[in-house]
Motif scaffolding. Structure first.
Motif, PDB file in Angstrom:
ATOM      1  N   ILE A   1      23.998  14.105   8.454  1.00 14.78           N
ATOM      2  CA  ILE A   1      24.970  14.815   9.015  1.00 14.78           C
ATOM      3  C   ILE A   1      24.667  14.935   9.997  1.00 14.78           C
ATOM      4  N   GLY A   2      23.719  16.152  10.533  1.00 12.07           N
ATOM      5  CA  GLY A   2      23.354  15.987  12.079  1.00 12.07           C
ATOM      6  C   GLY A   2      23.271  14.858  12.869  1.00 12.07           C
ATOM      7  N   TYR A   3      22.446  13.471  13.001  1.00 11.39           N
ATOM      8  CA  TYR A   3      23.008  12.256  14.257  1.00 11.39           C
ATOM      9  C   TYR A   3      25.015  12.963  14.194  1.00 11.39           C
ATOM     10  N   ALA A   4      25.625  12.844  12.711  1.00  9.16           N
ATOM     11  CA  ALA A   4      27.150  12.677  12.193  1.00  9.16           C
ATOM     12  C   ALA A   4      27.398  13.661  13.972  1.00  9.16           C
ATOM     13  N   LEU A   5      27.321  15.376  12.949  1.00  5.98           N
ATOM     14  CA  LEU A   5      27.471  15.604  14.378  1.00  5.98           C
ATOM     15  C   LEU A   5      27.249  16.248  15.557  1.00  5.98           C
ATOM     16  N   GLN A   6      25.966  15.509  15.894  1.00  6.02           N
ATOM     17  CA  GLN A   6      25.517  14.885  16.879  1.00  6.02           C
ATOM     18  C   GLN A   6      26.628  14.131  17.991  1.00  6.02           C
ATOM     19  N   LYS A   7      27.232  12.716  17.479  1.00 10.82           N
ATOM     20  CA  LYS A   7      27.830  12.159  18.243  1.00 10.82           C
ATOM     21  C   LYS A   7      29.092  12.673  17.931  1.00 10.82           C
ATOM     22  N   LEU A   8      29.542  13.572  17.106  1.00  6.91           N
ATOM     23  CA  LEU A   8      31.204  14.161  17.337  1.00  6.91           C
ATOM     24  C   LEU A   8      31.074  15.103  18.470  1.00  6.91           C
ATOM     25  N   SER A   9      29.824  16.047  18.605  1.00  9.39           N
ATOM     26  CA  SER A   9      30.226  16.869  19.695  1.00  9.39           C
ATOM     27  C   SER A   9      29.954  16.247  21.087  1.00  9.39           C
ATOM     28  N   GLY A  10      29.589  15.128  21.051  1.00  8.19           N
ATOM     29  CA  GLY A  10      29.809  14.215  22.112  1.00  8.19           C
ATOM     30  C   GLY A  10      30.688  13.808  22.706  1.00  8.19           C
ATOM     31  N   LEU A  11      31.932  13.745  21.563  1.00 10.27           N
ATOM     32  CA  LEU A  11      33.464  13.411  22.219  1.00 10.27           C
ATOM     33  C   LEU A  11      33.886  14.703  23.034  1.00 10.27           C
ATOM     34  N   PHE A  12      32.850  15.799  23.663  1.00 11.40           N
ATOM     35  CA  PHE A  12      33.781  17.190  23.557  1.00 11.40           C
ATOM     36  C   PHE A  12      33.195  16.874  25.477  1.00 11.40           C
ATOM     37  N   TYR A  13      32.853  15.934  25.629  1.00 12.01           N
ATOM     38  CA  TYR A  13      32.073  15.234  26.668  1.00 12.01           C
ATOM     39  C   TYR A  13      32.703  13.855  27.910  1.00 12.01           C
ATOM     40  N   VAL A  14      32.416  13.207  26.561  1.00 14.61           N
ATOM     41  CA  VAL A  14      33.124  11.445  27.275  1.00 14.61           C
ATOM     42  C   VAL A  14      33.076  11.016  26.072  1.00 14.61           C
ATOM     43  N   TYR A  15      34.243  10.249  26.325  1.00 13.81           N
ATOM     44  CA  TYR A  15      34.487   9.051  25.234  1.00 13.81           C
ATOM     45  C   TYR A  15      35.407   7.604  25.700  1.00 13.81           C
TER      46      TYR A  15
END
Length: 500
Positions: free
Chosen positions: A478-492
């Motif tokens: 869950i932590g890893y998935a949330l971290q990847k989701l948070s990354g979409l606020f920065y770069v996609y």
């Protein structure tokens, strides 16, 4: 539904309209005497000023204590420090953070604290030179609109023209459902945005996997003109033939900033894509858009654009918008730079043998012959087109072009980061708990059992140990998935070569 073509002639290389359709009009489109949507009100933090750009002008948006949004030129009349670096005070005035001059919503200077006395302060504040440059501003359909000229005459002229809003959103009917607004700064010009959304042929190819299939849906169709071309009111085109479930599909351009794409289904429902593009500075535009779903008489909601019509929080819709916007972002950025290096005009530089390009050609001809062929950037704006950006991560930057100025996404990002941290901490705690439970179990068994009679199976970890390990693994995932989701606020990042 087939619609008879109204633009019957064409050359062997293209489908242009007659040149007389454009050159016969004596009027020229007035870029600065228009309303432009520059922001979505609910996404802005009302406690601070916000820097924006319009036609190369640096402006600042801020909200006073009557909850009215205001727009000034982004400089203090004292020493030209940017007002966007200032503060909004408790009395609803905008304070310049350099020398604490303060301004009301009309731009009047109401305080010069360095004055010798109150009389001198009042005299200096009454001098027109002390005023900030205010632009007419209004809030309508959730958007903040700014008139592109300032002054008393601009105030009067702005009241004589209405913004290009969406008629359906004025209705209180339960038949109309508006989805979330999205806003994004894009690294290509206003004209390339409008050209792109006037071109439905690119949709199943560029947006393969979301809207259509590049191998199955890139088909022939015609685009007859529906609305007579107008300098001030634009034009519209239809698509024919359409899919079996679609009665009509119409692209309607309302200058300077609205493209309305209305799909009417055979059962009576409608999908309306409202797409605004605002020329901010050379090589950049600001896009604001939403979907409007109009139910049919039976109350059935029509399908929306891909998965973006599914119920979702606004912040999720914002970061998932990158999945769509980045599919044509890179080549639009480079296309603009390639065409800028060509000495010939647009129609001579391209090859457009199919009728799918009719609306794009019309738009380019309107831009050239009715709107001056260029955007009249502010006098102090460098009109030079920026060099192409070859670092694609910079082109795919979401933080600078959206997240940093959207309080909805900022709040969601902070909450996701908190949940990420809690998930990882929970995983670590669960591992230690598993070790503790196993060690305690072994100790108890050792204390109650003759060591020489211990079965090897009794040394196997207990159920409690494995439960705690599974919890740790789940929390880590869950932590890893949330971290990847948070990354979409920065770069996609996106590559068509990998989009199978």
């Amino acid at each position: 539904m087939n619609i008879a073509a109204q633009t019957p002639f064409f050359s062997e290389n293209s489908y242009p309209l007659a040149e007389s359709s454009f050159s016969s009009s004596p009027e020229t489109f007035q870029w600065t005497k228009q309303w432009y949507p520059v922001a979505v009100a609910e996404f802005l933090d009302p406690s601070r000023p916000h820097k924006i750009q319009l036609l190369g002008k640096d402006l600042v948006l801020w909200r006073d204590n009557s909850n009215q949004w205001c727009c000034f030129a982004d400089f203090c009349p004292h020493r030209l420090a940017p007002l966007s670096e200032g503060r909004i005070e408790a009395d609803g005035t905008l304070l310049c953070a350099y020398h604490a001059w303060r301004f009301d919503r009309e731009g009047n200077c109401v305080s010069i604290p360095q004055s010798q006395d109150a009389q001198t302060e009042a005299k200096n504040c009454s001098n027109p030179k002390s005023c900030a440059v205010a632009y007419p501003t209004q809030q309508c359909q959730g958007l903040i609109w700014v008139w592109a000229e300032s002054g008393r005459q601009a105030q009067q002229e702005s009241q004589e023209r209405q913004p290009a809003t969406v008629a359906e959103l004025e209705s209180d009917s339960e038949q109309v459902r508006q989805l979330f607004w999205n806003i994004r700064d894009l690294p290509y010009g206003w004209d390339f945005f409008m050209e792109n959304v006037a071109d439905p042929a690119h949709v199943p190819v560029s947006h393969h996997g979301i809207v259509g299939n590049r191998y199955q849906d890139a088909k022939y169709y015609d685009m007859p003109r529906l609305r007579e071309l107008s300098t001030q009111e634009g034009f519209s085109f239809a698509i024919t033939p359409t899919a079996a479930i679609i009665e009509t599909a119409v692209h309607d351009f309302h200058p300077p900033c609205q493209m309305r794409i209305c799909t009417t289904f055979t059962d009576g429902g409608k999908l309306i894509l409202v797409l605004y593009a605002i020329p901010t500075r050379p090589g950049w535009c600001r896009h604001i858009g939403c979907q409007v779903l109009v139910k049919n008489k039976a109350g059935k909601t029509p399908p929306g654009l891909g998965f973006f019509a599914l119920p979702m929080p606004t912040w999720l819709g914002h970061i998932l918008a990158s999945v769509f916007l980045h599919q044509d972002l890179v080549f639009l950025h480079y296309q603009e730079k390639i065409l800028a290096r060509r000495p010939e005009n647009w129609l001579d530089a391209v090859y457009t043998p199919n009728p799918q390009d009719k609306m794009v050609i019309t738009f380019r001809q309107w831009f050239k012959n009715r709107a001056g062929g260029r955007i009249p950037w502010a006098a102090d704006c460098n009109p030079q087109l920026p060099a192409p950006e070859f670092d694609k991560r910079q082109l795919f930057d979401v933080w600078t072009t959206h997240t940093k100025d959207c309080q909805v996404c900022q709040n969601a990002r902070k909450n996701i980061q908190r949940l990420t941290l809690f998930s990882y901490i929970g995983a670590i705690v669960s591992v230690f708990l598993a070790i503790f439970l196993d060690a305690r179990s072994l100790a108890l068994r050792a204390a109650t059992t003759n060591l020489t009679n211990i079965s090897p199976l009794s040394l196997f970890p207990t159920l409690g140990f494995w439960m705690a390990i599974l919890v740790a693994i789940g929390l880590a995932i869950i932590g890893y998935a949330l971290q990847k989701l948070s990354g979409l606020f920065y770069v996609y990042e996106f590559e068509h070569s990998r989009n199978d």
